[in-house]
Design a protein around this motif. Structure first.
Motif, short mmCIF file in Angstrom:
data_model
loop_
_atom_site.label_atom_id
_atom_site.label_comp_id
_atom_site.label_asym_id
_atom_site.label_seq_id
_atom_site.Cartn_x
_atom_site.Cartn_y
_atom_site.Cartn_z
N HIS A 175 -49.92 -14.45 -67.48
CA HIS A 175 -50.52 -15.11 -66.32
C HIS A 175 -51.97 -15.54 -66.56
O HIS A 175 -52.69 -15.85 -65.62
CB HIS A 175 -50.44 -14.19 -65.09
N ARG A 176 -52.38 -15.55 -67.82
CA ARG A 176 -53.73 -16.03 -68.14
C ARG A 176 -53.65 -17.53 -68.44
O ARG A 176 -52.99 -17.96 -69.38
CB ARG A 176 -54.28 -15.27 -69.35
N SER A 232 -55.48 -13.61 -58.04
CA SER A 232 -54.93 -14.60 -58.95
C SER A 232 -54.33 -15.78 -58.19
O SER A 232 -54.03 -15.70 -57.01
CB SER A 232 -53.87 -13.95 -59.84
N GLU A 233 -54.15 -16.87 -58.91
CA GLU A 233 -53.57 -18.08 -58.34
C GLU A 233 -52.08 -17.87 -58.07
O GLU A 233 -51.43 -17.13 -58.79
CB GLU A 233 -53.67 -19.23 -59.33
N LEU A 265 -50.76 -21.86 -61.06
CA LEU A 265 -51.04 -21.39 -62.41
C LEU A 265 -50.32 -22.27 -63.43
O LEU A 265 -50.92 -22.71 -64.42
CB LEU A 265 -50.58 -19.93 -62.56
#
Length: 71
Positions: free
Chosen positions: A49-50, A2-3, A8
């Protein structure tokens, strides 16, 4: 993988901003950017976190906020 969180947040705000700007819904740019940052930051702190979910919820929140102000 993930970023990193700052990326994000930045990406999510940029997606939301681009949509709102194209739709002609950004009133005061400074106020709009602060609103989006607070909204996305709060959601990230709560565990979301999407990127697209963050952007979509920020758009919806901003639109609701603008409707309340206009009323």
């Amino acid at each position: 993988m993930s970023e990193p969180i700052p990326w994000l947040i930045e990406s999510s705000i940029q997606i939301a901003w681009n949509y709102l700007e194209r739709a002609g819904e950004i009133g005061n740019a400074s106020e709009g950017s602060r609103f989006l940052l607070r909204t996305v930051d709060e959601m990230v702190r709560k565990g979301e976190h999407r990127k697209l979910m963050l952007a979509n919820r920020a758009i919806e929140a901003y639109q609701r906020h603008r409707r309340v102000i206009a009323a």
